[in-house]
Design a protein around this motif. Structure first.
Motif, PDB file in Angstrom:
ATOM      1  N   LEU A  50       0.835  -1.189   0.000  1.00  0.00           N
ATOM      2  CA  LEU A  50       0.000   0.000   0.000  1.00  0.00           C
ATOM      3  C   LEU A  50       0.876   1.247   0.000  1.00  0.00           C
ATOM      4  N   VAL A  51       0.463   2.258  -0.759  1.00  0.00           N
ATOM      5  CA  VAL A  51       1.106   3.570  -0.746  1.00  0.00           C
ATOM      6  C   VAL A  51       0.040   4.557  -0.294  1.00  0.00           C
ATOM      7  N   LEU A  52       0.215   5.134   0.900  1.00  0.00           N
ATOM      8  CA  LEU A  52      -0.823   5.950   1.516  1.00  0.00           C
ATOM      9  C   LEU A  52      -0.338   7.368   1.776  1.00  0.00           C
ATOM     10  N   ASP A  53      -1.102   8.342   1.311  1.00  0.00           N
ATOM     11  CA  ASP A  53      -0.834   9.726   1.678  1.00  0.00           C
ATOM     12  C   ASP A  53      -1.293   9.941   3.114  1.00  0.00           C
ATOM     13  N   VAL A  54      -0.556  10.745   3.875  1.00  0.00           N
ATOM     14  CA  VAL A  54      -0.946  11.014   5.263  1.00  0.00           C
ATOM     15  C   VAL A  54      -2.167  11.920   5.310  1.00  0.00           C
ATOM     16  N   MET A  55      -2.094  13.067   4.649  1.00  0.00           N
ATOM     17  CA  MET A  55      -3.131  14.089   4.778  1.00  0.00           C
ATOM     18  C   MET A  55      -4.234  13.858   3.758  1.00  0.00           C
ATOM     19  N   MET A  56      -5.280  13.131   4.188  1.00  0.00           N
ATOM     20  CA  MET A  56      -6.447  12.918   3.336  1.00  0.00           C
ATOM     21  C   MET A  56      -7.693  13.254   4.139  1.00  0.00           C
ATOM     22  N   PRO A  57      -8.753  13.720   3.486  1.00  0.00           N
ATOM     23  CA  PRO A  57      -9.983  14.042   4.212  1.00  0.00           C
ATOM     24  C   PRO A  57     -10.629  12.788   4.784  1.00  0.00           C
ATOM     25  N   GLY A  58     -11.362  12.976   5.879  1.00  0.00           N
ATOM     26  CA  GLY A  58     -12.026  11.836   6.501  1.00  0.00           C
ATOM     27  C   GLY A  58     -11.030  10.961   7.233  1.00  0.00           C
ATOM     28  N   ILE A  59     -10.781   9.792   6.703  1.00  0.00           N
ATOM     29  CA  ILE A  59      -9.798   8.865   7.275  1.00  0.00           C
ATOM     30  C   ILE A  59      -8.460   9.103   6.590  1.00  0.00           C
ATOM     31  N   ASP A  60      -7.446   9.480   7.371  1.00  0.00           N
ATOM     32  CA  ASP A  60      -6.149   9.752   6.748  1.00  0.00           C
ATOM     33  C   ASP A  60      -5.319   8.472   6.636  1.00  0.00           C
ATOM     34  N   GLY A  61      -4.131   8.610   6.053  1.00  0.00           N
ATOM     35  CA  GLY A  61      -3.299   7.435   5.797  1.00  0.00           C
ATOM     36  C   GLY A  61      -2.878   6.699   7.055  1.00  0.00           C
ATOM     37  N   LEU A  62      -2.596   7.435   8.134  1.00  0.00           N
ATOM     38  CA  LEU A  62      -2.183   6.784   9.375  1.00  0.00           C
ATOM     39  C   LEU A  62      -3.336   5.999   9.989  1.00  0.00           C
ATOM     40  N   GLN A  63      -4.555   6.544   9.890  1.00  0.00           N
ATOM     41  CA  GLN A  63      -5.706   5.813  10.410  1.00  0.00           C
ATOM     42  C   GLN A  63      -5.968   4.540   9.609  1.00  0.00           C
ATOM     43  N   VAL A  64      -5.790   4.619   8.302  1.00  0.00           N
ATOM     44  CA  VAL A  64      -5.916   3.415   7.469  1.00  0.00           C
ATOM     45  C   VAL A  64      -4.929   2.357   7.932  1.00  0.00           C
ATOM     46  N   CYS A  65      -3.692   2.777   8.153  1.00  0.00           N
ATOM     47  CA  CYS A  65      -2.658   1.853   8.587  1.00  0.00           C
ATOM     48  C   CYS A  65      -3.004   1.231   9.939  1.00  0.00           C
ATOM     49  N   ARG A  66      -3.476   2.045  10.878  1.00  0.00           N
ATOM     50  CA  ARG A  66      -3.832   1.533  12.207  1.00  0.00           C
ATOM     51  C   ARG A  66      -4.949   0.491  12.124  1.00  0.00           C
ATOM     52  N   VAL A  67      -5.953   0.770  11.289  1.00  0.00           N
ATOM     53  CA  VAL A  67      -7.071  -0.173  11.155  1.00  0.00           C
ATOM     54  C   VAL A  67      -6.580  -1.507  10.604  1.00  0.00           C
ATOM     55  N   LEU A  68      -5.778  -1.454   9.551  1.00  0.00           N
ATOM     56  CA  LEU A  68      -5.291  -2.690   8.942  1.00  0.00           C
ATOM     57  C   LEU A  68      -4.430  -3.485   9.919  1.00  0.00           C
ATOM     58  N   ARG A  69      -3.557  -2.798  10.653  1.00  0.00           N
ATOM     59  CA  ARG A  69      -2.701  -3.501  11.619  1.00  0.00           C
ATOM     60  C   ARG A  69      -3.541  -4.109  12.745  1.00  0.00           C
ATOM     61  N   ALA A  70      -4.567  -3.392  13.183  1.00  0.00           N
ATOM     62  CA  ALA A  70      -5.437  -3.920  14.238  1.00  0.00           C
ATOM     63  C   ALA A  70      -6.177  -5.168  13.769  1.00  0.00           C
ATOM     64  N   GLU A  71      -6.414  -5.251  12.470  1.00  0.00           N
ATOM     65  CA  GLU A  71      -7.077  -6.430  11.899  1.00  0.00           C
ATOM     66  C   GLU A  71      -6.098  -7.569  11.638  1.00  0.00           C
ATOM     67  N   GLY A  72      -4.807  -7.334  11.908  1.00  0.00           N
ATOM     68  CA  GLY A  72      -3.801  -8.368  11.673  1.00  0.00           C
ATOM     69  C   GLY A  72      -3.245  -8.375  10.271  1.00  0.00           C
ATOM     70  N   ASP A  73      -3.566  -7.362   9.474  1.00  0.00           N
ATOM     71  CA  ASP A  73      -3.065  -7.272   8.102  1.00  0.00           C
ATOM     72  C   ASP A  73      -1.642  -6.721   8.143  1.00  0.00           C
ATOM     73  N   ARG A  74      -0.674  -7.506   7.665  1.00  0.00           N
ATOM     74  CA  ARG A  74       0.741  -7.116   7.704  1.00  0.00           C
ATOM     75  C   ARG A  74       1.262  -6.684   6.335  1.00  0.00           C
ATOM     76  N   THR A  75       0.364  -6.351   5.420  1.00  0.00           N
ATOM     77  CA  THR A  75       0.784  -5.879   4.105  1.00  0.00           C
ATOM     78  C   THR A  75       1.723  -4.680   4.250  1.00  0.00           C
ATOM     79  N   PRO A  76       2.850  -4.659   3.539  1.00  0.00           N
ATOM     80  CA  PRO A  76       3.770  -3.519   3.653  1.00  0.00           C
ATOM     81  C   PRO A  76       3.084  -2.199   3.297  1.00  0.00           C
ATOM     82  N   VAL A  77       3.416  -1.153   4.073  1.00  0.00           N
ATOM     83  CA  VAL A  77       2.821   0.165   3.868  1.00  0.00           C
ATOM     84  C   VAL A  77       3.922   1.203   3.702  1.00  0.00           C
TER      85      VAL A  77
END
Length: 242
Positions: A50-77
């Motif tokens: 995944l390639v994620l921008d930090v500053m995005m409206p609504g859910i930003d890139g860091l929040q996306v990363c936190r959600v995926l990690r909390a779900e056990g998803d270890r896909t490189p970010v």
């Protein structure tokens, strides 16, 4: 098969340019405009990276990363950020990101970092299972462990300890610590570490390595105990006790 990339970037010009560059480089790219779409797409079809921008409206890139990690998803970010302060970079690592690129960036640097992330994410060759399973939380047999300066590491299980305390490390932190342990007492130059960990020397102006070393120190160091990772000014780093 080409590697699949999920790109989330709300700036249309940057998103289109990066999608085009990645496609020409041979990646299969899915590009979305915000974090909500990124999470939905990641749940529909897991990408290779995944390639994620930090500053995005609504859910930003860091929040996306936190959600995926909390779900056990270890896909490189890989995080794209315009924030240049060390604290901002550490926030990205805390969220579970594996690496970051600071805007404005050279697309060749993005390619190099993606190649390094994908190499490290590639499955290791299968090896025979140990004769007897270990109890939960216990280190593996000493024959499989790397040991130096009061640290123990099991590269196969991707676990590490300082004393009896198990360390919670990201993929990049683990790779960096493994390199230091394997070369304990040897001063590793910046260029050597960049080449071994990222597969690319980002030059003397890059703060990437210093950020990761600082973050790794925070996880290793203990009150009253000697620091383990030492800076050799103008040269690099060395792992030693005291």
């Amino acid at each position: 098969m080409p590697h699949t990339v999920l790109l989330a970037e709300d700036d249309r010009a940057i998103r289109n340019a990066l999608e085009r560059a990645l496609t020409l480089e041979g990646y299969h790219v899915t590009a979305v405009a915000d974090g909500v779409e990124a999470l939905a797409q990641a749940h529909r079809s897991r990408p290779d990276v995944l390639v994620l921008d930090v500053m995005m409206p609504g859910i930003d890139g860091l929040q996306v990363c936190r959600v995926l990690r909390a779900e056990g998803d270890r896909t490189p970010v890989l995080i794209l950020t315009a924030l240049v302060e060390t604290a901002d970079r550490i926030a990205g690592l805390d969220a579970g990101a594996d690496d970051y690129v600071v805007k404005p960036f050279d697309v060749e640097e993005v390619f190099a970092r993606l190649r390094a992330l994908l190499r490290r994410a590639a499955p290791a060759p299968a090896e025979p299972e140990p004769a007897a399973p270990q109890e939960s939380g216990a280190p593996a047999p000493s024959g499989r462990l790397l040991e130096a300066a009061g640290l123990r590491m099991d590269p196969q299980a991707r676990r590490a300890w300082r004393g009896d305390r198990e360390l919670e490390l990201t993929r990049t932190e683990f790779e960096l610590l493994e390199l230091l342990i394997r070369n304990a007492g040897v001063v590793l130059e910046h260029s050597t570490i960049y080449d071994r960990i990222w597969g690319y020397d980002f030059g003397p102006g890059s703060k990437n390595l210093a950020v990761y070393v600082g973050y790794l120190r925070r996880k290793l160091d203990e009150p009253g105990a000697p620091q383990l990772i030492h800076t050799v000014r103008g040269v690099g780093y060395v792992l030693r006790e005291g």
